[in-house]
Design an enzyme around this catalytic site. Sequence first.
Site, PDB file in Angstrom:
ATOM      1  N   GLU A   1       0.819  -1.231   0.000  1.00 54.60           N
ATOM      2  CA  GLU A   1       0.000   0.000   0.000  1.00 54.60           C
ATOM      3  C   GLU A   1       0.848   1.276   0.000  1.00 54.60           C
ATOM      4  OE1 GLU A   1      -3.431   0.210   2.507  1.00 54.60           O
ATOM      5  OE2 GLU A   1      -4.037  -1.827   2.049  1.00 54.60           O
TER       6      GLU A   1
HETATM    7  C1  LIG Z   1       2.994  -9.433   0.302  1.00 52.10           C
HETATM    8  C2  LIG Z   1       2.545  -8.403  -0.672  1.00 52.10           C
HETATM    9  C3  LIG Z   1       1.188  -8.211  -0.892  1.00 52.10           C
HETATM   10  C4  LIG Z   1       0.774  -7.300  -1.869  1.00 52.10           C
HETATM   11  N1  LIG Z   1      -0.564  -7.233  -2.200  1.00 52.10           N
HETATM   12  C5  LIG Z   1      -0.928  -6.527  -3.317  1.00 52.10           C
HETATM   13  C6  LIG Z   1      -2.246  -6.606  -3.855  1.00 52.10           C
HETATM   14  O1  LIG Z   1      -3.136  -7.270  -3.298  1.00 52.10           O
HETATM   15  N2  LIG Z   1      -2.530  -5.939  -4.995  1.00 52.10           N
HETATM   16  C7  LIG Z   1      -1.589  -5.195  -5.644  1.00 52.10           C
HETATM   17  O2  LIG Z   1      -1.888  -4.648  -6.685  1.00 52.10           O
HETATM   18  N3  LIG Z   1      -0.332  -5.070  -5.153  1.00 52.10           N
HETATM   19  C8  LIG Z   1       0.035  -5.723  -4.023  1.00 52.10           C
HETATM   20  N4  LIG Z   1       1.322  -5.633  -3.543  1.00 52.10           N
HETATM   21  C9  LIG Z   1       2.253  -4.644  -4.125  1.00 52.10           C
HETATM   22  C10 LIG Z   1       2.612  -3.551  -3.104  1.00 52.10           C
HETATM   23  O3  LIG Z   1       1.450  -2.861  -2.740  1.00 52.10           O
HETATM   24  C11 LIG Z   1       3.673  -2.545  -3.556  1.00 52.10           C
HETATM   25  O4  LIG Z   1       3.123  -1.642  -4.440  1.00 52.10           O
HETATM   26  C12 LIG Z   1       4.802  -3.138  -4.254  1.00 52.10           C
HETATM   27  O5  LIG Z   1       5.291  -4.239  -3.533  1.00 52.10           O
HETATM   28  C13 LIG Z   1       5.942  -2.133  -4.392  1.00 52.10           C
HETATM   29  O6  LIG Z   1       6.765  -2.588  -5.427  1.00 52.10           O
HETATM   30  P1  LIG Z   1       8.125  -3.372  -5.217  1.00 52.10           P
HETATM   31  O7  LIG Z   1       7.970  -4.286  -4.046  1.00 52.10           O
HETATM   32  O8  LIG Z   1       8.441  -3.962  -6.519  1.00 52.10           O
HETATM   33  O9  LIG Z   1       9.142  -2.261  -4.824  1.00 52.10           O
HETATM   34  P2  LIG Z   1       9.821  -1.185  -5.788  1.00 52.10           P
HETATM   35  O10 LIG Z   1       8.778  -0.377  -6.444  1.00 52.10           O
HETATM   36  O11 LIG Z   1      10.837  -1.834  -6.634  1.00 52.10           O
HETATM   37  O12 LIG Z   1      10.528  -0.254  -4.719  1.00 52.10           O
HETATM   38  C14 LIG Z   1      11.769  -0.637  -4.119  1.00 52.10           C
HETATM   39  C15 LIG Z   1      12.168   0.413  -3.105  1.00 52.10           C
HETATM   40  O13 LIG Z   1      12.305   1.672  -3.730  1.00 52.10           O
HETATM   41  C16 LIG Z   1      11.586   2.653  -3.030  1.00 52.10           C
HETATM   42  N5  LIG Z   1      11.133   3.664  -3.975  1.00 52.10           N
HETATM   43  C17 LIG Z   1      10.470   3.497  -5.132  1.00 52.10           C
HETATM   44  N6  LIG Z   1      10.246   4.676  -5.726  1.00 52.10           N
HETATM   45  C18 LIG Z   1      10.790   5.620  -4.917  1.00 52.10           C
HETATM   46  C19 LIG Z   1      10.914   7.028  -4.972  1.00 52.10           C
HETATM   47  N7  LIG Z   1      10.426   7.742  -5.966  1.00 52.10           N
HETATM   48  N8  LIG Z   1      11.549   7.654  -3.968  1.00 52.10           N
HETATM   49  C20 LIG Z   1      12.079   6.971  -2.935  1.00 52.10           C
HETATM   50  N9  LIG Z   1      11.983   5.631  -2.838  1.00 52.10           N
HETATM   51  C21 LIG Z   1      11.358   4.969  -3.824  1.00 52.10           C
HETATM   52  C22 LIG Z   1      10.458   1.916  -2.367  1.00 52.10           C
HETATM   53  O14 LIG Z   1      10.009   2.614  -1.225  1.00 52.10           O
HETATM   54  C23 LIG Z   1      11.128   0.612  -2.009  1.00 52.10           C
HETATM   55  O15 LIG Z   1      11.799   0.750  -0.791  1.00 52.10           O
HETATM   56  C24 LIG Z   1       1.728  -6.509  -2.546  1.00 52.10           C
HETATM   57  C25 LIG Z   1       3.084  -6.674  -2.268  1.00 52.10           C
HETATM   58  C26 LIG Z   1       3.501  -7.613  -1.364  1.00 52.10           C
HETATM   59  C27 LIG Z   1       4.971  -7.802  -1.152  1.00 52.10           C
END
Ligand SMILES: Cc1cc2nc3c(=O)[nH]c(=O)nc-3n(C[C@H](O)[C@H](O)[C@H](O)COP(=O)(O)OP(=O)(O)OC[C@H]3O[C@@H](n4cnc5c(N)ncnc54)[C@H](O)[C@@H]3O)c2cc1C
Length: 823
Positions: A501
């Site tokens: 989220e």
């Molecule tokens: C267990 C789990 C359940 C989930 N459930 C759902 C779901 O039901 N539906 C759904 O659609 N999604 C879901 N998600 C997705 C979740 O909501 C996140 O959006 C998603 O995990 C973030 O992408 P990423 O993990 O690839 O991180 P990335 O986007 O690769 O980010 C990596 C890091 O970079 C940081 N970062 C990225 N951009 C910036 C910026 N501009 N400035 C500073 N820092 C930045 C982030 O904070 C993070 O620390 C889920 C994820 C998980 C792990």
Amino acid sequence: MQSYIPLFALIAGLLLMGGLAYFRASLLAFSLVLTGLLVAYSFVSPFSQLFWLAYLLIIGGLNFKALRQQLISKPLFKIFKKIMPEMSRTEKEAIDAGTTWWEGELFRGAPDWKKLHSYPAPRLSPEEQAFLDGPVEQVCAMTRDWEITHELADLPEEIWDFLKQHKFFAMIIKKQYGGLEFSAYAQSCVLQKLAGVSAVLSSTVGVPNSLGPGELLQHYGTKQQQDHYLPRLAEGKEIPCFALTSPEAGSDAGSIPDAGVVCMGEWQGEQVLGMRITWNKRYITLAPVATILGLAFKLSDPDGLLGEQKELGITCALIPTDIEGVEVGRRHFPLNVPFMNGPTRATDLFVPIDFIIGGKEMAGQGWRMLVECLSVGRGITLPSSATGGIKNAALATGAYARIRRQFKLPIGKMEGIEEPLARLAGNAYLMGAASDLTVSAIDLGEKPSVISAIVKYHLTHRGQRASIDAMDIVGGKGICLGPKNFLARAYQGAPIAITVEGANILTRSMIIYGQGAIRCHPYVLNEMAAAQDPDFNRGLDSFDKALFSHLGFAFSNFVRSFWFGITGNNFVSAPYSDQTAVYYKQLTRFSSNLALLSDVAMGTLGGNLKRKERVSARLGDMLSQLYLASAVLKRYDDEGRKTEDLPLVHWSMQDALFQLQTALDELLLNFPNKLVGKFMHWVLFPLGKPLHAPSDQLDHTLARILQQPSETRDRLGQGRFDSRVAGNVYGELEQTLEDVLACEALYDRVCQALGEKRPFTQLDKLAEQGLHLGVLSPEEAQLMKRTEQGRLAAINVDDFDHQQLENRPAQPQGSHSSWDSVA
Ligand SMILES: Cc1cc2nc3c(=O)[nH]c(=O)nc-3n(C[C@H](O)[C@H](O)[C@H](O)COP(=O)(O)OP(=O)(O)OC[C@H]3O[C@@H](n4cnc5c(N)ncnc54)[C@H](O)[C@@H]3O)c2cc1C
């Protein structure tokens, strides 16, 4: 003396002007008072002509619109139009969505504390209370987290059935469709209790009640969609999930590559207007068991079948998962907290156009729909789960620290342990306060996008740090997994709440202040709207009005900030004169500082502020700590200003204020323009930094609160599942804590009769000796024996046969390394 009269008159005049700025007088009032002052001054000073000249130039120029626009507003308007950062459609929709509430007051520099205290405290209806006392208690008692996390990697069948039967998945669905239609506060209470028992349980219940098909259908669904799906969702006949995230689009969700094309196709034997969609989503909670998939994808209409627009943009549709070609069922394995989560894919799947939520009229409106609904779910699910988690962790760890002895002393009495124990207690109080204040905003009809980002970040962040504290205190007992472990799964799962989220680093760096600055600032949004006005003159008029109000606002915040700094807040009013008065005054000071620094940052960095994430993060920290701290004052008031709770209030306030001061200090030390940073440091801290972190003595008091049953301690853990039923380790720990405390006098008596101080172990044997020596009654001996059993259960850990731990599954799909093929 006579010769000093002009000087005194000048000082008096400046003070009066400062007072007007402090109280934010209008330009007209300012001009009238200045005119009066100058007339009076002309009688006492030979230099008044100089002042009249300056007066005519400045006040005359400012009060004559045409002159003012020509000389000041127009050139600035042109520059502003050039430097105003480009805003994408998704950013604009995010800014337009949601409302501002109490955080707006905090941002504007002069919070009205009466307003905060007039918001009604959240209350449960009798029906909601009955649900908490009934089905919620029951399901908690049924839950064995070890069985779920280690043996089944799922909730047992009877819990799934129980959840569906009692409509746990329908807390947000309206009664007319058969749902429970609970308040945000009731949802929060349910999630807090479930989260304390099992993260798999709370996330399984939390997700369908957060942003997803249920919420989207109620807001945007066609009548036909609502009538079909909502009753089925309410009865648990449909399990929903919502799929936005793709492998290439995580945080940058607006860039999803998943695509649909509007076209004609065959559906149930007929040619219909529809879409051919290809998606590859991952991390989707409940996807492996979902029966309907809320899907976000980018829709295009190259043949103009819907209208003239070719690229419609992000669109949300509802896809039944039993359609051939929809791939669901495989699972990810999130950190030993195995709630249902996995990928979903499809290639060129054709579905009718009316699968779009809201029908074809809502094609391309998906992002707006998501951001409009996001703030509500984000303000409830994760903050409540984190709060439920810390309540349990704090009280259970406190009990354990009193039960467990080393060096002949309960470990909770050691100063080193008191420090993390105090953090657990203080954070539990603050997080409970912030969670309640946020849901009460939602229940008042707000869609608080800034506040929900604040609590999402800070409550999950504090929750994660608290789980580390708890693990450090409990030591080996926390490390060895098994049914007796009461901490480790929450500790392991904490990063999940950090990531989902809106990942926390992103939320802190961009969202909190990025949205807060534009949404909460009284004039920036008007200035931006003016700059975008296609009619230059109309835009200039609006810009001129906003700009001069803005300048007056900034000047007022400058005067206020400096005044607070040199007077140590002594002349600030507070709604109470008790021990909390000082905190209202400090918050008012920092609120003015934030308002001033926002303008300084925007004025000196312009569009670059968006890229200066660390400036944005620290300004966001200031706003966040102001919000968390005011939630604490609100909680104390709502709970009847009980003086015995004051240590928790002191700790929470001092911690939040100290963090606020640190953010402010670091912001100025690292300010991109060093000169501005130094000058502002002098303006805001003319007498140095006034605040300290909570003292060791206060830590000591909080550590004691966690280890000694009392009404304050009960309020701290309010709503958690601590019933003393078999298998509930939290209830067992509470019982043992009470028993240990009751036993200590008996133990002393037996030791005295024996003539030697024995270790506080083998209490059952001591009980026998006490009976034999005639210093214990049979009931007292019985209590000592029960205490020994409870004590051993509290400190012992599980062990397993080698085979029980062995697990050799097939290789997970896609787990081979890309280097394999190279080799
Ligand atoms: C267990 C789990 C359940 C989930 N459930 C759902 C779901 O039901 N539906 C759904 O659609 N999604 C879901 N998600 C997705 C979740 O909501 C996140 O959006 C998603 O995990 C973030 O992408 P990423 O993990 O690839 O991180 P990335 O986007 O690769 O980010 C990596 C890091 O970079 C940081 N970062 C990225 N951009 C910036 C910026 N501009 N400035 C500073 N820092 C930045 C982030 O904070 C993070 O620390 C889920 C994820 C998980 C792990």
